[in-house]
Motif scaffolding. Sequence first.
Motif, mmCIF file in Angstrom:
data_model
loop_
_atom_site.group_PDB
_atom_site.id
_atom_site.type_symbol
_atom_site.label_atom_id
_atom_site.label_comp_id
_atom_site.label_asym_id
_atom_site.label_seq_id
_atom_site.Cartn_x
_atom_site.Cartn_y
_atom_site.Cartn_z
ATOM 1 N N GLY A 1 0.718 -1.672 0.282
ATOM 2 C CA GLY A 1 -0.045 0.125 0.197
ATOM 3 C C GLY A 1 1.291 1.401 0.512
ATOM 4 O O GLY A 1 0.393 2.173 -0.419
ATOM 5 N N LEU A 2 1.878 0.881 1.009
ATOM 6 C CA LEU A 2 2.698 2.397 0.482
ATOM 7 C C LEU A 2 3.315 2.331 -0.109
ATOM 8 O O LEU A 2 4.386 3.984 -0.680
ATOM 9 C CB LEU A 2 4.506 2.047 2.082
ATOM 10 N N MET A 3 3.975 1.432 -0.970
ATOM 11 C CA MET A 3 4.308 1.451 -2.700
ATOM 12 C C MET A 3 3.617 2.404 -3.123
ATOM 13 O O MET A 3 3.870 3.269 -4.497
ATOM 14 C CB MET A 3 4.410 0.215 -3.141
ATOM 15 N N VAL A 4 2.103 1.840 -2.926
ATOM 16 C CA VAL A 4 1.310 2.608 -4.828
ATOM 17 C C VAL A 4 0.746 3.478 -4.220
ATOM 18 O O VAL A 4 1.275 4.824 -5.100
ATOM 19 C CB VAL A 4 -0.356 1.546 -3.974
ATOM 20 N N ILE A 5 0.630 4.457 -2.285
ATOM 21 C CA ILE A 5 0.936 5.601 -2.371
ATOM 22 C C ILE A 5 1.910 6.636 -2.582
ATOM 23 O O ILE A 5 2.002 7.405 -3.306
ATOM 24 C CB ILE A 5 0.260 5.983 -1.123
ATOM 25 N N GLY B 1 0.896 7.838 -14.539
ATOM 26 C CA GLY B 1 0.351 6.318 -15.410
ATOM 27 C C GLY B 1 1.378 5.983 -15.412
ATOM 28 O O GLY B 1 1.907 4.473 -15.604
ATOM 29 N N LEU B 2 2.290 6.294 -15.760
ATOM 30 C CA LEU B 2 3.779 5.853 -15.944
ATOM 31 C C LEU B 2 4.379 4.975 -14.937
ATOM 32 O O LEU B 2 4.856 4.370 -15.006
ATOM 33 C CB LEU B 2 4.804 7.001 -16.637
ATOM 34 N N PHE B 3 4.117 6.209 -13.588
ATOM 35 C CA PHE B 3 4.878 5.322 -12.522
ATOM 36 C C PHE B 3 3.687 4.257 -12.042
ATOM 37 O O PHE B 3 4.682 3.169 -11.028
ATOM 38 C CB PHE B 3 4.521 6.105 -11.478
ATOM 39 N N GLY B 4 2.745 4.032 -12.592
ATOM 40 C CA GLY B 4 1.226 3.342 -12.112
ATOM 41 C C GLY B 4 2.320 2.719 -12.407
ATOM 42 O O GLY B 4 1.932 0.948 -11.782
ATOM 43 N N ALA B 5 2.383 1.700 -14.005
ATOM 44 C CA ALA B 5 3.067 0.619 -14.368
ATOM 45 C C ALA B 5 4.443 0.149 -14.470
ATOM 46 O O ALA B 5 4.855 -0.734 -13.574
ATOM 47 C CB ALA B 5 3.467 1.337 -15.773
ATOM 48 N N VAL B 6 5.216 0.940 -13.267
ATOM 49 C CA VAL B 6 6.248 0.820 -12.273
ATOM 50 C C VAL B 6 5.541 0.188 -11.569
ATOM 51 O O VAL B 6 6.246 -1.063 -10.785
ATOM 52 C CB VAL B 6 7.213 1.774 -11.858
ATOM 53 N N GLY B 7 4.088 0.593 -11.028
ATOM 54 C CA GLY B 7 3.914 -0.605 -9.324
ATOM 55 C C GLY B 7 3.500 -1.658 -10.075
ATOM 56 O O GLY B 7 3.905 -2.423 -9.613
ATOM 57 N N VAL B 8 2.897 -1.873 -10.883
ATOM 58 C CA VAL B 8 2.268 -3.026 -11.479
ATOM 59 C C VAL B 8 3.395 -4.155 -11.628
ATOM 60 O O VAL B 8 3.603 -5.621 -11.543
ATOM 61 C CB VAL B 8 2.024 -2.809 -13.373
ATOM 62 N N LEU B 9 4.523 -3.628 -12.693
ATOM 63 C CA LEU B 9 6.076 -4.066 -12.633
ATOM 64 C C LEU B 9 6.199 -4.887 -10.965
ATOM 65 O O LEU B 9 7.280 -6.330 -10.912
ATOM 66 C CB LEU B 9 7.244 -3.981 -13.649
#
Length: 441
Positions: free
Chosen positions: A10-14, A29-37
């Motif tokens: 959760g902290l990583m997502v935030i 959005g780009l860093f959201g994709a980093v989160g998915v990775l």
Amino acid sequence: MDMLLILIQGLMVIGLIAVGVHYKGMAIGLFGAVGVLAFVLLFKIAPGSVPVSAMLIIMSVVTAAGAMQLAGGIDYLVSLAQKLIRRFPRQITFVAPLTTYGFCMGAGTGNIYYSLMPVIYEVSYANKVRPERPLALAATAGQLAITSSPVSAATAAMVGLLAPLGFKITDILSITVPASILAIIVGAFVMNRRGKELEDDPEYQARLASGELQPPSSEAQAKPVTAEGKRSALIFLAGVAFIVCAGIFEELRPLVNAKGKLMEVDLSQLIQITMFTVAALITALCRIKAGDIVKSPLFDSGMVAVVALFGVAWMANTFIAANEAVIVGGLGELAKQAPIMIAVALFAVAAITTSQSSATFSIIPIGIALGLSPATLAAMWPAVVGVFLLPTNGSQIATVELDRTGSTRIGAAVINHSFLLPTLIFTAVSVGVGLLLASLK
């Protein structure tokens, strides 16, 4: 151990959302994709669902809107709004936000406000009305309009989430539109008493005394409106009207043969078809080059929204899907005792991400998983106007710079800015009225 892992995730997502906000635009959005990775490589979690339908709706709408803008349709809409604002100069605090709301709702974007800013400022200043009042209200109303527009990106997200529950776009708008209009009227009554009268404002007087400020020498003029501009706006609005009517009257939705059965075309697909058709008609009838649509500001900002929505919603869906049992179990009792916490979460996430669409995709699925009714979720949805909680939005900064009287400002504590009160009023009233309307359904 599981709770610690979920907390880390959760902290990583935030944290990644915060980084994306720092870099602005599609970076979220780009860093959201980093989160998915990171979820895939570090936590061995399968990627969550991608909001494909909402992304396609956004793409089709901004293509049509970009074509309209290229043909001069936005200039035509602005000219209509300017005439309305100038017609009632003494009631500018009421007329400006309602006009902004109406035109932003019809166009599906809050960007129309930028063109109305000079008119609102000069009309209020010429009539000795504190410019902060109509300007702060109008800027915020432009964002509130996003949840009332049948063609906004956030509405596309909301429709995609609630449609499987049998809650149509017209069901959503029947709650958000009246709730938002009443919120704006209440906000205007309150803001009409905010701050000192212009002639008693020390900052204004200081600017006058120093010669820094002079009365406006002439009224802001709208750009010339062409026949093609008017035609493109009418074509676009006709498309919007058809979408709304198709949502209200199911018989307007075409019946198609699907695997041997006659079925209605899905409304989200009908929106995509309609808006691409609108773009085609504008291209053919308004003498624009299709290749230039991608150069229009509306198309550009819309595609940024697509990338931002893609990444951050993908990351949020991955996190929620992987930990659904714990999240739903932990929030279940709280939401049952205080469902309003969903509205608080929408407000907070919108403030953090500065995106109504991202907040919608992050929080509404949680409300659905908790078993809240679609009407209740629609009632709380306008809380995404929390995008204005912090003065980081371009329209907020532009408004402060435009108001040469100094009445519209960002305070030393940052959070104490001119847009805070309208944001809080709009949230409280629209959600409160929306919940009342939802209870009647």
